[in-house]
Scaffold this motif. Structure first.
Motif, PDB file in Angstrom:
ATOM      1  N   GLY A   1      44.894  26.947  58.704  1.00  0.00           N
ATOM      2  CA  GLY A   1      45.003  28.348  59.152  1.00  0.00           C
ATOM      3  C   GLY A   1      44.448  29.292  58.097  1.00  0.00           C
ATOM      4  O   GLY A   1      44.768  29.148  56.920  1.00  0.00           O
ATOM      5  N   LYS A   2      43.645  30.264  58.553  1.00  0.00           N
ATOM      6  CA  LYS A   2      42.949  31.085  57.570  1.00  0.00           C
ATOM      7  C   LYS A   2      43.865  32.060  56.841  1.00  0.00           C
ATOM      8  O   LYS A   2      43.561  32.494  55.742  1.00  0.00           O
TER       9      LYS A   2
ATOM     10  N   ASN B   1      32.461  25.410  51.008  1.00  0.00           N
ATOM     11  CA  ASN B   1      32.643  24.408  52.075  1.00  0.00           C
ATOM     12  C   ASN B   1      34.087  23.930  52.135  1.00  0.00           C
ATOM     13  O   ASN B   1      34.666  23.759  53.209  1.00  0.00           O
TER      14      ASN B   1
ATOM     15  N   SER C   1      36.220  26.562  53.789  1.00  0.00           N
ATOM     16  CA  SER C   1      36.065  26.607  55.259  1.00  0.00           C
ATOM     17  C   SER C   1      36.867  25.479  55.888  1.00  0.00           C
ATOM     18  O   SER C   1      37.563  25.674  56.892  1.00  0.00           O
ATOM     19  N   GLU C   2      36.794  24.304  55.283  1.00  0.00           N
ATOM     20  CA  GLU C   2      37.506  23.165  55.866  1.00  0.00           C
ATOM     21  C   GLU C   2      39.025  23.383  55.785  1.00  0.00           C
ATOM     22  O   GLU C   2      39.754  23.107  56.753  1.00  0.00           O
TER      23      GLU C   2
ATOM     24  N   ARG D   1      40.605  26.242  55.631  1.00  0.00           N
ATOM     25  CA  ARG D   1      40.964  27.287  56.609  1.00  0.00           C
ATOM     26  C   ARG D   1      41.095  26.697  58.008  1.00  0.00           C
ATOM     27  O   ARG D   1      42.043  26.988  58.735  1.00  0.00           O
ATOM     28  N   ARG D   2      40.128  25.884  58.343  1.00  0.00           N
ATOM     29  CA  ARG D   2      40.128  25.306  59.683  1.00  0.00           C
ATOM     30  C   ARG D   2      41.366  24.425  59.886  1.00  0.00           C
ATOM     31  O   ARG D   2      41.985  24.439  60.937  1.00  0.00           O
ATOM     32  N   LYS D   3      41.746  23.714  58.838  1.00  0.00           N
ATOM     33  CA  LYS D   3      42.829  22.740  59.013  1.00  0.00           C
ATOM     34  C   LYS D   3      44.234  23.328  58.891  1.00  0.00           C
ATOM     35  O   LYS D   3      45.162  22.828  59.519  1.00  0.00           O
TER      36      LYS D   3
ATOM     37  N   ASP E   1      50.183  21.212  54.205  1.00  0.00           N
ATOM     38  CA  ASP E   1      49.219  22.134  53.589  1.00  0.00           C
ATOM     39  C   ASP E   1      48.741  21.564  52.255  1.00  0.00           C
ATOM     40  O   ASP E   1      47.564  21.607  51.918  1.00  0.00           O
TER      41      ASP E   1
END
Ligand code: FAD
Ligand code: SF4
Ligand code: SF4
Lengths: 464, 464
Positions: free
Chosen positions: B18-19, B8, B11-12, B14-16, B55
């Motif tokens: 950039g993957k 989880n 995913s968060e 990555r979303r915030k 980041d």
């Protein structure tokens, strides 16, 4: 080729080299036409001029890469490689290449013609094997197809012996390296001497005490190819030759000689073109900042990377083989002034090559484990590594990371051979890591052996 | 920590951010599974490559919320396992892409982002006639963030101290994602307790350093190198304390024992003078004064039983430094297994320490070349062993512990500069018990709980 772990483009180049005699599969007719009327067929006193599988067709490669750059985003290089065999079947491959890129190719052919002109002028007696010239197969070595390379090299050796070849003069430093280093390692009883063009030329110019005149004034710089400078240690000959040409103002780039900023061949331009380009741009800026009007080098792969790079960045700086500069000067009157004994230092900056007992998986694994276990992870190699630098020190595509990954692969950690191979293929084989490693690991060669292990390990559904 | 929290969190993140900045392929993770201790191999479960402060902020906010461990990493040259995960399901936060540097000569500082290397910072300053004094032997690759988190020292530590002495201000992101700015880029400031020191040497257990403002120093006008050769190691120890006692503070003051010199000669083939010990001192200062100090330093060495040479010629200086420069390479080439110790003793106890270490190596029968920054009492005994021989591994471990204990007994420290990480946890607790008292652990644990209530920052290091 039974190794499906390797990308399509690599198989395309390797199969072409083995079956047709050049990396692009252009074929003998086109490949030897540059030499017609210039050289006798077959060795002369055991000596041949060796054109190799890149120089005679490199213009086509350059054309293809220029096309790729335009198509980027629409088509990947492996798709283009798939188109090759289809075009061959339709009978439009060779003619198509000639129509599209024949003009560019002539520039590379000229380098070969100039080299032959220079050698003849210096009194070197030699012949050329024309269609019978066997490809060195160095691309097989580069891409880690070591079993295929060994087999191929054995055949080449027999063929050369049969034809009475005892001495090779090569213009391509990558094939010169193959004959100087890899053939003695892979072929039992290899005794054929081999030289790079500049070694022979420097020796003759020194012995004959020649002074050349260019007949014009130019400001030039020289890009040392990594294979020539770092791997076989030929550096001083080039400076000597240039110093003997009146009219040339020579500017040394900041990274030169054994510390050349050459970011290698390594086959990266085939496997990962955008990364190859990014790396070449840094070097191009460095060469441009010397303020030179012309850049000379001695390697078809370097010539291609630099020519396309200068063009992409819109710099109007010509890139030529050093042979062309010498030829230009030798077309003018030559003075014989001070014959001397040729003494050139042979630089030896790389550590001892790793040697597996055989190319069996077990022996490869044993050697790779033993050597990569010695890596202290100090990371000194990463500082020099062009791919690490181009990717903001991404560990898995850095010299140190590659040592860790090879170790993981042979130790059976859950890593996938195909994915490890991809990271090993992102290395340009420039050898800067091997030069710096305090532990004395030949990182560059371990990477080649690591490629072989990843290819042959047969895991991840890859047949051995 | 549950694997589901990790996924989880990823995913968060990555979303915030950039993957492309989040790596989870096993081959990328295994590349980060080791640091220069080489003995604590653990791949992280994900690597996040930080390109900006934002980041870092996102990672510490999300990881804190979901209780996912975070291991900050600069270049992974920790010699104690500090920069590899000690627990499963960790995110490794790679700070190497954040590498901006700005020099401000007028205000006498350089601002560096966490991922800039110590050498890059130094080189930037040199463009203006200044330099950055701390110089760990790994400076070409070690990052500013890593060097601060380890409070690294180096050769010039004899005169210029360690990282701590050169920081004016820092920005740190703490768990939860809050940014704290500590200090100001001015030479004098004070408000409340000095929080800079809290983060320096904290080995990534309290927060992530994102940038630092560091003091710079004018380049020395002149440097003269003195080499002293001794026929008894205690005499070398005596010379070092004597130089310091008489009030001279050379820029570097290094010691090498006979085993080190022998290994350098054997393995690298360097022609360096052989003796029981060698001391190398760099004396810096204004042209008018430097030779007078050189004379005094030579006198101190000679009166302690040494033979001396001195030079200010760059080539000769390099020659005098050859044994020290090659020491690490020679030892790591000669021995596949090396435990690199890092003790500090009071200068007055240097002679005793050297004598006791000599006894230890005789007792165990393993080679243990000693070199180090003896000018600040910091010694690096290198315990050499064969990792394939369990008996030698056992002996090496015991020697490692006994060396640490010796430092404690002599009133010194188990680590001068390499830190605690995983390798020295047990010794560290012994040192605390012996000299710092239990209150120390309690206080630091409370601080840790306050800053990192969920224990996400580099768990498994120090005693956390
Ligand atoms: C050959 C060699 C020679 C060495 N010589 C010396 C020497 O002379 N003197 C010396 O002191 N050390 C020396 N070291 C040890 C090591 O290089 C130093 O400790 C160095 O400062 C670590 O930097 P790094 O960027 O590699 O940090 P890493 O190894 O990546 O990290 C070290 C620690 O710092 C933490 N960390 C990293 N970045 C940050 C950040 N931005 N914020 C918070 N925490 C962070 C990590 O979590 C870890 O705990 C040497 C190491 C080697 C391999
Ligand atoms: S790993 Fe070594 S050979 Fe490969 S690109 Fe990096 S420095 Fe060059
Ligand atoms: S320089 Fe050598 S020892 Fe250091 S990380 Fe690279 S390969 Fe390993």
């Amino acid at each position: 080729m039974s190794t499906t772990a390797v990308p399509q483009i690599v198989r395309f180049a390797a199969e072409n080299t083995r079956d047709v005699g050049d990396v692009l599969g252009i074929g003998p007719d086109q490949r030897v036409k540059w030499a017609r009327g210039l050289l006798p067929r077959g060795p002369v006193n055991g000596t041949i001029f060796y054109a190799g599988e890149m120089y005679p067709v490199m213009g086509n490669a350059e054309g293809a890469f220029r096309l790729m750059r335009r198509l980027e985003g629409f088509m990947n290089i492996n798709t283009l490689a798939k188109a090759g065999p289809i075009m061959k079947k339709l009978g439009i491959y060779t003619t198509g290449a000639k129509a599209l890129w024949g003009g560019i190719n002539e520039e590379y052919e000229r380098a070969l013609q100039d080299a032959v002109f220079v050698l003849k002028k210096l009194g070197v007696e030699m012949g050329y094997l024309f269609e019978d010239e066997p490809p060195s197969g160095v691309a097989l070595h580069t891409y880690g197809l070591l079993r295929e390379f060994k087999e191929h090299a054995k055949g080449v050796h027999e063929k050369l012996k049969e034809m009475g070849v005892r001495r090779i003069i090569a213009l391509d430093p990558i094939v010169a390296t193959a004959f100087k280093l890899y053939y003695p390692e892979f072929v039992e009883g290899w005794e054929i001497e081999s030289y790079h063009f500049v070694e022979v030329v420097a020796k003759k110019i020194a012995e004959q005490g020649l002074k050349l005149k260019l007949g014009r004034k130019v400001k030039i710089t020289y890009h040392d190819p990594c294979y020539l400078a770092r791997t076989i240690g030929v550096v001083d000959e080039i400076r000597f030759i240039i110093s003997r040409i009146e009219g040339v103002e020579y500017i040394e780039p900041p990274r030169h000689g054994v510390n050349t900023g050459c970011s290698g061949d390594g086959g990266l331009e085939l496997t990962q073109p955008p990364l190859a380009r990014k790396i070449s741009y840094e070097r191009i800026e460095e060469l441009r900042e010397t303020g030179a009007d012309l850049v000379y080098t001695s390697c078809p792969a370097c010539m291609m990377m630099l020519r396309t790079g200068f063009d992409s960045l819109n710099y109007k700086i010509g890139v030529y083989d050093l042979a062309s500069l010498i030829a230009e000067a030798m077309r003018n009157e030559i003075d014989r002034v001070d014959p001397m004994k040729p003494e050139f230092k042979r630089y030896n900056v790389l550590p001892k090559s790793p040697k597996p007992k055989s190319l069996s998986l077990e022996d490869l694994a044993e050697m790779l484990r033993r050597d990569t276990d010695k890596c202290k992870k100090c990371g000194f190699c990463n500082v020099e590594c062009p791919t690490a630098n181009a990717l903001d020190m991404l560990e898995s595509r850095s010299a140190r990371g590659r040592m860790t990954l090879i170790n993981s692969l042979v130790r059976g950690d859950p890593v996938r051979p195909k994915e490890v191979l991809d990271r090993l293929y992102s290395c340009v084989l420039c050898g800067q890591c091997s030069q710096i490693c305090p532990v004395g690991l030949h990182v560059q060669e371990l990477i080649i052996y690591g490629r072989a292990y990843a290819i042959y390990s047969g895991r991840a559904g890859v047949p051995s | 920590m549950l694997a589901s929290s990790l996924s989880n969190a990823l995913s968060e993140i990555r979303r915030k951010i950039g993957k492309e900045k989040v790596l989870t392929e096993p081959e990328d993770l295994y590349a980060y599974s080791l640091d220069a201790s080489t003995e604590h191999k653990t791949p992280p479960s994900a690597v996040v490559r930080a390109y900006s402060e934002d980041d870092v902020r996102v990672v510490l906010e999300v990881a804190n919320k979901r209780k996912v461990p975070v291991v900050p990493r600069g270049s992974g040259t920790s010699l104690t396992g500090a920069s590899v995960p000690a627990v499963p399901n960790s995110i490794l936060l790679d700070l190497s892409p954040m590498n901006g540097i700005e020099v401000c000569i007028e205000d006498g500082y350089v601002m560096a982002e966490a991922g800039a290397t110590v050498l890059q910072v130094d080189q930037e300053c040199r463009k203006y006639g200044f330099f950055f004094p701390p110089d760990p032997a790994s400076s070409r690759i070690a990052t500013i963030g890593g060097a601060l988190a380890e409070n690294a020292g180096g050769l010039r530590g004899a005169k210029f101290g360690v990282m701590k002495n050169w920081v004016l201000a820092m920005e740190v992101i703490v768990p939860g994602g809050k940014k704290i700015r500590i200090g100001e880029p001015v030479y004098k400031w004070r408000w409340g307790p000095d929080l800079l020191s809290l983060f320096i040497g904290s080995e990534g257990t309290l927060g992530v350093i994102t940038r630092a403002w560091l003091k710079i120093h004018p380049l020395p006008e002149k440097v003269v190198r003195v080499l002293g050769l001794f026929d008894r190691i205690e005499n070398a120890g005596k010379a070092i304390s004597e130089i310091r006692r008489r009030g001279y503070v050379p820029m570097i003051l290094e010691l090498l024992d006979r085993e080190t010199i022998e290994i350098v000669r054997e393995v690298l083939g360097y022609d360096v003078p052989l003796g029981e010990a060698m001391v190398i001192a760099d004396i810096d200062g204004p042209e008018e004064a430097v030779w007078r100090i050189v004379k005094e330093v030579r006198k101190a060495m000679e009166e302690s039983g040494g033979e001396t040479t001195a030079s200010d010629d760059p080539e000769e200086m390099e020659q005098l430094y050859l044994a020290r420069q090659g020491a690490y390479a020679a030892v790591t080439r000669a021995y596949p297994g090396v435990l690199l110790e890092d003790i500090t003793v009071p200068l007055s106890k240097l002679m005793i320490a050297l004598r006791e270490l000599d006894k230890l190596r005789k007792e165990y029968g393993l080679r243990m070349p000693i070199f180090g920054h003896a000018g600040d009492g910091n010694l690096h005994p290198n315990i050499c062993f064969d990792p394939e021989d369990p008996e030698q591994v056992r002996k090496a471990r015991e020697m490692f512990l006994k060396t640490g204990k010796l430092a404690i007994e002599l009133g010194g420290a188990i680590s001068g500069e390499h830190g605690i990480g995983i390798s020295k946890k047990d010794l560290f607790l012994e040192e605390i018990k012996a000299v710092r008292g239990e209150g120390y652990i309690e206080l630091v644990t409370q601080i840790k709980e306050l800053l990192d209530p969920n224990g996400i920052m580099n768990p498994g290091k120090l005693w956390f």
